[in-house]
Design a protein around this motif. Structure first.
Motif, PDB file in Angstrom:
ATOM      1  N   LEU A  24      -3.410  -2.562  -2.296  1.00  0.00           N
ATOM      2  CA  LEU A  24      -2.247  -1.834  -2.938  1.00  0.00           C
ATOM      3  C   LEU A  24      -1.281  -2.190  -2.003  1.00  0.00           C
ATOM      4  O   LEU A  24       0.079  -2.302  -2.307  1.00  0.00           O
ATOM      5  CB  LEU A  24      -2.320  -0.551  -3.311  1.00  0.00           C
ATOM      6  CG  LEU A  24      -3.374  -0.261  -4.412  1.00  0.00           C
ATOM      7  CD1 LEU A  24      -3.474   1.277  -4.245  1.00  0.00           C
ATOM      8  CD2 LEU A  24      -2.533  -0.537  -5.539  1.00  0.00           C
ATOM      9  N   ARG A  25      -1.629  -2.165  -0.615  1.00  0.00           N
ATOM     10  CA  ARG A  25      -0.330  -2.574   0.529  1.00  0.00           C
ATOM     11  C   ARG A  25       0.037  -3.730   0.195  1.00  0.00           C
ATOM     12  O   ARG A  25       1.116  -4.178   0.352  1.00  0.00           O
ATOM     13  CB  ARG A  25      -1.055  -2.258   1.584  1.00  0.00           C
ATOM     14  CG  ARG A  25      -1.265  -0.931   2.194  1.00  0.00           C
ATOM     15  CD  ARG A  25      -1.673  -0.911   3.511  1.00  0.00           C
ATOM     16  NE  ARG A  25      -0.584  -1.201   4.400  1.00  0.00           N
ATOM     17  CZ  ARG A  25      -0.905  -1.673   5.740  1.00  0.00           C
ATOM     18  NH1 ARG A  25      -1.936  -1.649   6.053  1.00  0.00           N
ATOM     19  NH2 ARG A  25       0.135  -1.847   6.652  1.00  0.00           N
ATOM     20  N   HIS A  26      -0.638  -4.942  -0.225  1.00  0.00           N
ATOM     21  CA  HIS A  26      -0.403  -6.315  -0.437  1.00  0.00           C
ATOM     22  C   HIS A  26       0.310  -6.432  -1.905  1.00  0.00           C
ATOM     23  O   HIS A  26       1.510  -7.213  -1.953  1.00  0.00           O
ATOM     24  CB  HIS A  26      -1.535  -7.086  -0.542  1.00  0.00           C
ATOM     25  CG  HIS A  26      -1.175  -8.476  -0.659  1.00  0.00           C
ATOM     26  ND1 HIS A  26      -1.087  -9.113  -1.776  1.00  0.00           N
ATOM     27  CD2 HIS A  26      -0.650  -9.541   0.342  1.00  0.00           C
ATOM     28  CE1 HIS A  26      -1.031 -10.549  -1.575  1.00  0.00           C
ATOM     29  NE2 HIS A  26      -0.542 -10.711  -0.319  1.00  0.00           N
ATOM     30  N   ASP A  27      -0.111  -5.777  -3.067  1.00  0.00           N
ATOM     31  CA  ASP A  27       0.386  -6.097  -4.177  1.00  0.00           C
ATOM     32  C   ASP A  27       1.604  -5.085  -4.714  1.00  0.00           C
ATOM     33  O   ASP A  27       2.166  -5.153  -5.589  1.00  0.00           O
ATOM     34  CB  ASP A  27      -0.620  -5.915  -5.149  1.00  0.00           C
ATOM     35  CG  ASP A  27      -1.581  -6.990  -4.929  1.00  0.00           C
ATOM     36  OD1 ASP A  27      -1.367  -8.061  -4.141  1.00  0.00           O
ATOM     37  OD2 ASP A  27      -2.778  -7.013  -5.485  1.00  0.00           O
ATOM     38  N   PRO A  29       4.590  -2.784  -3.797  1.00  0.00           N
ATOM     39  CA  PRO A  29       5.740  -2.280  -2.797  1.00  0.00           C
ATOM     40  C   PRO A  29       6.028  -0.892  -2.634  1.00  0.00           C
ATOM     41  O   PRO A  29       6.239  -0.537  -1.573  1.00  0.00           O
ATOM     42  CB  PRO A  29       6.813  -3.028  -3.335  1.00  0.00           C
ATOM     43  CG  PRO A  29       6.583  -4.132  -4.479  1.00  0.00           C
ATOM     44  CD  PRO A  29       5.145  -3.702  -4.807  1.00  0.00           C
ATOM     45  N   HIS A  30       5.817  -0.234  -3.727  1.00  0.00           N
ATOM     46  CA  HIS A  30       6.239   1.175  -3.563  1.00  0.00           C
ATOM     47  C   HIS A  30       4.994   1.855  -2.622  1.00  0.00           C
ATOM     48  O   HIS A  30       5.340   2.741  -2.038  1.00  0.00           O
ATOM     49  CB  HIS A  30       5.970   1.949  -5.001  1.00  0.00           C
ATOM     50  CG  HIS A  30       5.879   3.388  -5.194  1.00  0.00           C
ATOM     51  ND1 HIS A  30       7.297   4.075  -4.431  1.00  0.00           N
ATOM     52  CD2 HIS A  30       5.317   4.244  -5.277  1.00  0.00           C
ATOM     53  CE1 HIS A  30       7.163   5.312  -4.394  1.00  0.00           C
ATOM     54  NE2 HIS A  30       5.887   5.753  -5.019  1.00  0.00           N
ATOM     55  N   PHE A  31       3.753   1.506  -2.921  1.00  0.00           N
ATOM     56  CA  PHE A  31       2.636   2.040  -2.207  1.00  0.00           C
ATOM     57  C   PHE A  31       2.648   1.306  -0.744  1.00  0.00           C
ATOM     58  O   PHE A  31       2.408   2.237   0.056  1.00  0.00           O
ATOM     59  CB  PHE A  31       1.406   1.552  -2.716  1.00  0.00           C
ATOM     60  CG  PHE A  31       0.140   1.887  -1.965  1.00  0.00           C
ATOM     61  CD1 PHE A  31      -0.422   3.154  -2.398  1.00  0.00           C
ATOM     62  CD2 PHE A  31      -0.656   1.324  -0.937  1.00  0.00           C
ATOM     63  CE1 PHE A  31      -1.538   3.747  -1.648  1.00  0.00           C
ATOM     64  CE2 PHE A  31      -1.594   1.740  -0.327  1.00  0.00           C
ATOM     65  CZ  PHE A  31      -2.145   2.998  -0.465  1.00  0.00           C
ATOM     66  N   ALA A  32       3.283   0.318  -0.516  1.00  0.00           N
ATOM     67  CA  ALA A  32       3.340  -0.245   0.843  1.00  0.00           C
ATOM     68  C   ALA A  32       4.251   0.474   1.698  1.00  0.00           C
ATOM     69  O   ALA A  32       3.987   0.865   2.746  1.00  0.00           O
ATOM     70  CB  ALA A  32       3.605  -1.666   0.903  1.00  0.00           C
ATOM     71  N   LYS A  33       5.566   0.943   0.891  1.00  0.00           N
ATOM     72  CA  LYS A  33       6.707   1.588   1.573  1.00  0.00           C
ATOM     73  C   LYS A  33       5.958   3.008   1.812  1.00  0.00           C
ATOM     74  O   LYS A  33       6.155   3.508   3.117  1.00  0.00           O
ATOM     75  CB  LYS A  33       7.702   1.642   0.635  1.00  0.00           C
ATOM     76  CG  LYS A  33       8.923   2.284   1.114  1.00  0.00           C
ATOM     77  CD  LYS A  33       9.999   2.366   0.393  1.00  0.00           C
ATOM     78  CE  LYS A  33      11.266   3.263   0.872  1.00  0.00           C
ATOM     79  NZ  LYS A  33      12.454   3.089  -0.370  1.00  0.00           N
TER      80      LYS A  33
END
Length: 88
Positions: A24-27, A29-33
């Motif tokens: 999810l961090r890679h795919d 952007p909302h989750f990564a943020k």
């Protein structure tokens, strides 16, 4: 945050979702943020707590509540993603 440090935090935070978090961090952007903001709050809280002057600081408690809300949101996304498409 360094990858090595981040991996340690992931293992402690949600060990059962390590692979999904990385994906999810890679795919997503909302989750990564959200994840990155959680890590920034963690660093900020740690730095404030290292200074004895800040030990009686309501701002630290406020930051901890924000961090907990972010963690709740991270967990919510993880569980929703797991329910909709379990990793094999």
């Amino acid at each position: 945050m360094k990858t090595k440090e981040c991996n340690k935090k992931i293992k402690k935070m949600f060990p059962e979702h390590q692979e999904l978090i990385q994906k999810l961090r890679h795919d997503d952007p909302h989750f990564a943020k959200i994840f990155e903001h959680h890590e920034e709050l963690d660093k900020e809280i740690t730095q404030l707590e290292l200074n004895p002057v800040n030990l009686i600081n309501d701002d630290i408690e406020l930051l901890k509540r924000k961090k907990l809300k972010m963690k709740d949101e991270i967990y919510k996304i993880l569980t929703q993603t797991t329910q909709s498409s379990p990793l094999s």
